[in-house]
Design a protein around this motif. Structure first.
Motif, PDB file in Angstrom:
ATOM      1  N   THR A 192      -6.920  -3.182  -4.577  1.00 14.54           N
ATOM      2  CA  THR A 192      -7.750  -2.314  -3.729  1.00 14.54           C
ATOM      3  C   THR A 192      -8.493  -1.296  -4.594  1.00 14.54           C
TER       4      THR A 192
ATOM      5  N   SER B 131       6.029 -10.409  -9.644  1.00 11.19           N
ATOM      6  CA  SER B 131       4.859  -9.989  -8.876  1.00 11.19           C
ATOM      7  C   SER B 131       3.563 -10.421  -9.556  1.00 11.19           C
TER       8      SER B 131
ATOM      9  N   GLY C 135      11.662  -2.198  -7.126  1.00  7.61           N
ATOM     10  CA  GLY C 135      11.212  -2.283  -5.735  1.00  7.61           C
ATOM     11  C   GLY C 135       9.800  -1.789  -5.476  1.00  7.61           C
TER      12      GLY C 135
ATOM     13  N   LEU D   3       3.996 -11.708   0.323  1.00 13.07           N
ATOM     14  CA  LEU D   3       3.662 -10.517  -0.476  1.00 13.07           C
ATOM     15  C   LEU D   3       3.502  -9.303   0.426  1.00 13.07           C
ATOM     16  N   ASP D   4       2.928  -9.528   1.611  1.00 15.95           N
ATOM     17  CA  ASP D   4       2.723  -8.414   2.530  1.00 15.95           C
ATOM     18  C   ASP D   4       4.065  -7.839   3.017  1.00 15.95           C
TER      19      ASP D   4
ATOM     20  N   LYS E 165       0.712 -12.985  -8.025  1.00 16.69           N
ATOM     21  CA  LYS E 165      -0.683 -12.611  -7.765  1.00 16.69           C
ATOM     22  C   LYS E 165      -1.643 -13.556  -8.495  1.00 16.69           C
TER      23      LYS E 165
ATOM     24  N   GLY F 258       5.755  -2.367  -4.950  1.00 18.46           N
ATOM     25  CA  GLY F 258       5.049  -3.439  -4.245  1.00 18.46           C
ATOM     26  C   GLY F 258       4.152  -4.250  -5.167  1.00 18.46           C
ATOM     27  N   ASN F 259       3.414  -5.179  -4.559  1.00 22.80           N
ATOM     28  CA  ASN F 259       2.509  -6.052  -5.321  1.00 22.80           C
ATOM     29  C   ASN F 259       1.108  -5.461  -5.349  1.00 22.80           C
TER      30      ASN F 259
ATOM     31  N   ASP G  40       9.541  -4.944 -10.949  1.00 19.98           N
ATOM     32  CA  ASP G  40       9.927  -5.647  -9.717  1.00 19.98           C
ATOM     33  C   ASP G  40      11.331  -5.248  -9.273  1.00 19.98           C
TER      34      ASP G  40
ATOM     35  N   ARG H 195      -8.139  -3.380   1.995  1.00 22.96           N
ATOM     36  CA  ARG H 195      -6.858  -2.976   2.600  1.00 22.96           C
ATOM     37  C   ARG H 195      -6.449  -3.855   3.772  1.00 22.96           C
TER      38      ARG H 195
ATOM     39  N   GLN I 282       6.873  -7.891   1.370  1.00 23.20           N
ATOM     40  CA  GLN I 282       7.397  -7.126   0.227  1.00 23.20           C
ATOM     41  C   GLN I 282       6.710  -5.768   0.117  1.00 23.20           C
ATOM     42  N   ASN I 283       5.391  -5.767   0.330  1.00 25.63           N
ATOM     43  CA  ASN I 283       4.622  -4.525   0.213  1.00 25.63           C
ATOM     44  C   ASN I 283       5.018  -3.504   1.270  1.00 25.63           C
TER      45      ASN I 283
ATOM     46  N   LYS J 152      -1.608   1.201  -1.201  1.00 25.31           N
ATOM     47  CA  LYS J 152      -1.066   0.886   0.129  1.00 25.31           C
ATOM     48  C   LYS J 152       0.198   0.041   0.016  1.00 25.31           C
ATOM     49  N   ASN J 153       0.387  -0.603  -1.131  1.00 19.01           N
ATOM     50  CA  ASN J 153       1.572  -1.433  -1.359  1.00 19.01           C
ATOM     51  C   ASN J 153       2.620  -0.728  -2.217  1.00 19.01           C
TER      52      ASN J 153
ATOM     53  N   ALA K 110       7.360   6.148  -1.809  1.00 21.94           N
ATOM     54  CA  ALA K 110       7.630   4.778  -2.267  1.00 21.94           C
ATOM     55  C   ALA K 110       9.138   4.601  -2.240  1.00 21.94           C
ATOM     56  N   LYS K 111       9.566   3.374  -1.964  1.00 21.14           N
ATOM     57  CA  LYS K 111      11.006   3.104  -1.961  1.00 21.14           C
ATOM     58  C   LYS K 111      11.577   3.401  -3.349  1.00 21.14           C
TER      59      LYS K 111
ATOM     60  N   ARG L   2       7.938  -3.248   2.549  1.00 18.82           N
ATOM     61  CA  ARG L   2       9.261  -2.744   2.152  1.00 18.82           C
ATOM     62  C   ARG L   2       9.172  -1.716   1.029  1.00 18.82           C
ATOM     63  N   ALA L   3       8.130  -1.858   0.204  1.00 20.34           N
ATOM     64  CA  ALA L   3       8.007  -0.964  -0.955  1.00 20.34           C
ATOM     65  C   ALA L   3       7.673   0.470  -0.550  1.00 20.34           C
ATOM     66  N   ARG L   4       7.220   0.661   0.700  1.00 19.30           N
ATOM     67  CA  ARG L   4       7.032   2.031   1.200  1.00 19.30           C
ATOM     68  C   ARG L   4       7.742   2.118   2.537  1.00 19.30           C
ATOM     69  N   ASN L   5       9.040   2.447   2.493  1.00 25.66           N
ATOM     70  CA  ASN L   5       9.838   2.426   3.725  1.00 25.66           C
ATOM     71  C   ASN L   5       9.539   3.598   4.651  1.00 25.66           C
ATOM     72  N   ILE L   6       9.091   4.740   4.089  1.00 22.60           N
ATOM     73  CA  ILE L   6       8.688   5.870   4.935  1.00 22.60           C
ATOM     74  C   ILE L   6       7.179   6.045   4.780  1.00 22.60           C
ATOM     75  N   LYS L   7       6.469   5.989   5.903  1.00 25.54           N
ATOM     76  CA  LYS L   7       4.994   6.073   5.837  1.00 25.54           C
ATOM     77  C   LYS L   7       4.560   7.534   5.722  1.00 25.54           C
TER      78      LYS L   7
END
Lengths: 254, 223
Positions: A223, B4, A216, B74-75, B8, A218-219, A213, B100, B77-78, A176-177, A109-110, B80-85
């Protein structure tokens, strides 16, 4: 009980420090008993690496009994590995077979930057806690005993369930977010359900969500992956409660 | 709109609004199977009533655009929240494909809306506001035109196939979206949530299936 020892291939994320780029590397490890925990397997692996003159893999651990929230690891694509309701330290090697290849990565996660190898910085959770995860109790010497304040059994149970969150970050890792809503909602719920928590309820939820928030994360897209992977079984009901608390606070707070 | 959680909740509220709209749309479509005259009359009312046209229609358009833009925002932003997969990810063990992939099913519905607007809404706007014909009558001057226009659209098999496929994507979107919207607005109760999930599955299958049956009905009756 079988005493057959396993030989495994480990694919591990190696990263020298926070500023260096990392990569996956493959290793062999031998002499793994099915009775070992996953972290004991990594101890054996590190010993073998040290004996060969290699740098051992850095990973987080502390209590090794599933209550401190220190161990992490994304194992074969799942936080805390394939078992349910356990942390990595409680994951037994009997979940794997001789000859298996196991992929081990840090929680991604960032807001959880890698410090070294498999160790991530989860102080973003601490900052969210600082923003509102507390109650103010007067310690003048006249403090009322908490047991003197009656609490409805259902609420007491739910507050206790929420309070079992160990803040390991598996919810973020599974989502996933990379959303932290399960963690934050557990911390909000734990107090929102008790009379002692009502006093600062509005500020708590607004400030904690704001900090979440800022970090950083996600939303939430519901899921439900967080609930499945949570080693403490924290329920999605807490996220719904946080959403209600947030709505109530943002509509009524002056 | 600032946090956030607020976003939602708004995503869920626009979703609820679109759920209601779908029910209304399906109800009127069903009339086309029951009676040509009733369908024509109701369509004429919907197409000429000023409350529907100048109040409800803009609100609907805003609802669709809001749901779409907010979803994409939102997608981003999401992501960006995980920059390394993850090198290895195993999400099938902890969540459903539908939950998903709301972006994929949503974009497929959006693409379908492009065709659907080109088929019905844009010609309707053209007839009423460019050509200025608010009568709702056929060019021959005998009878209302709506049922005939509907039928003409379902003569080609490729169009019927696209409509059917689009409703499959709508169904997948709703299988997660319906119950997810309740959770987002804070409605989660051990007693009621299992029923909401069942109702959501029922809605997500019955409503798109209704649209599919009506499209196929008009195709087959013209063979």
């Amino acid at each position: 009980m079988s005493d057959k020892l396993m030989k495994l291939t480990l694919k591990i994320w190696r990263q020298k420090d926070a500023d260096s780029p990392g990569k996956m590397e493959s290793y062999q490890v031998e002499g793994i008993s099915e009775h070992m925990s996953f972290l004991e397997m990594l101890d054996v692996f590190n010993e073998q690496q040290i004996n060969q003159g290699n740098e051992p893999v850095a990973f987080d651990h502390d209590c090794r009994e599933g209550i401190c929230g220190m161990c992490s690891l994304q194992i074969n694509g799942e936080p805390h590995g394939p078992d349910r309701g356990v942390t990595t330290c409680q994951l037994h090697m009997r979940m794997f077979n001789d000859g298996d290849t196991i992929t081990i990565e840090p929680f991604r996660a960032k807001a959880f930057p890698v410090i070294k190898d498999l160790v991530v910085d989860r102080t973003s959770f601490d900052r969210i806690q600082h923003a509102g995860g507390f109650i103010s109790v007067n310690t003048s010497g006249n403090t009322q005993d908490a047991n003197n304040i009656p609490v409805e059994k259902e609420n007491a149970d739910k507050a206790f369930d929420a309070a079992t969150c160990i803040g390991c970050g598996a919810c973020v890792a599974a989502c996933k977010n990379a959303s932290a809503m399960l963690f934050v909602s557990a911390k909000v719920s734990q107090f929102a359900l008790l009379p002692q928590g009502k006093i600062e309820a509005k500020d708590r939820v607004l400030n904690m969500v704001h900090q979440m928030d800022e970090e950083g994360f996600g939303n939430c897209s519901n899921t439900g992956a967080c609930e499945v992977e949570c080693p403490k079984g924290i329920s999605l009901e807490n996220i719904a409660r946080m959403n209600r608390e947030y709505l109530k606070a943002s509509l009524t707070k002056e | 709109m600032k946090t956030s959680v607020a976003r939602k909740i708004l995503m869920a509220l626009s979703g609820f609004f679109l759920l209601l709209f779908l029910l209304q749309h399906l109800t009127i479509n069903s009339l086309s199977v029951v009676s040509e005259d009733v369908f024509n009359n109701v369509s004429h009312f919907m197409g000429t009533n000023w409350i529907v046209q100048f109040l409800l229609q803009p609100v609907l358009l805003f609802g669709v655009i809001f749901h779409l833009v907010m979803g994409l925002y939102l997608d981003i932003q999401n992501q960006r929240a995980r920059n390394i997969k993850y090198a290895q990810n195993n999400p099938g063990t902890n969540s459903s494909w539908m939950s998903r992939n709301m972006k994929i099913t949503g974009i497929m519905i959006l693409l379908f809306l492009g065709l659907h607007f080109a088929d019905f809404w844009i010609p309707e706007l053209n007839t009423k506001f460019i050509e200025g014909d608010m009568s709702g009558m056929k060019e021959s001057g005998f009878g209302l035109r709506y049922f005939e226009e509907l039928q003409h659209k379902f003569t080609e098999v490729w169009r019927v196939a696209i409509y059917v496929l689009a409703f499959v994507f709508l169904s997948l979107h709703l299988l997660h979206g319906f119950q997810s919207a309740f959770q987002s607005v804070g409605f989660n109760h051990n007693k009621y949530t299992p029923w909401i999930k069942k109702l959501g599955n029922l809605y997500a299958i019955v409503v798109p299936l209704g649209f599919i049956i009506i499209a196929i009905y008009h195709y087959t009756t013209q063979l």
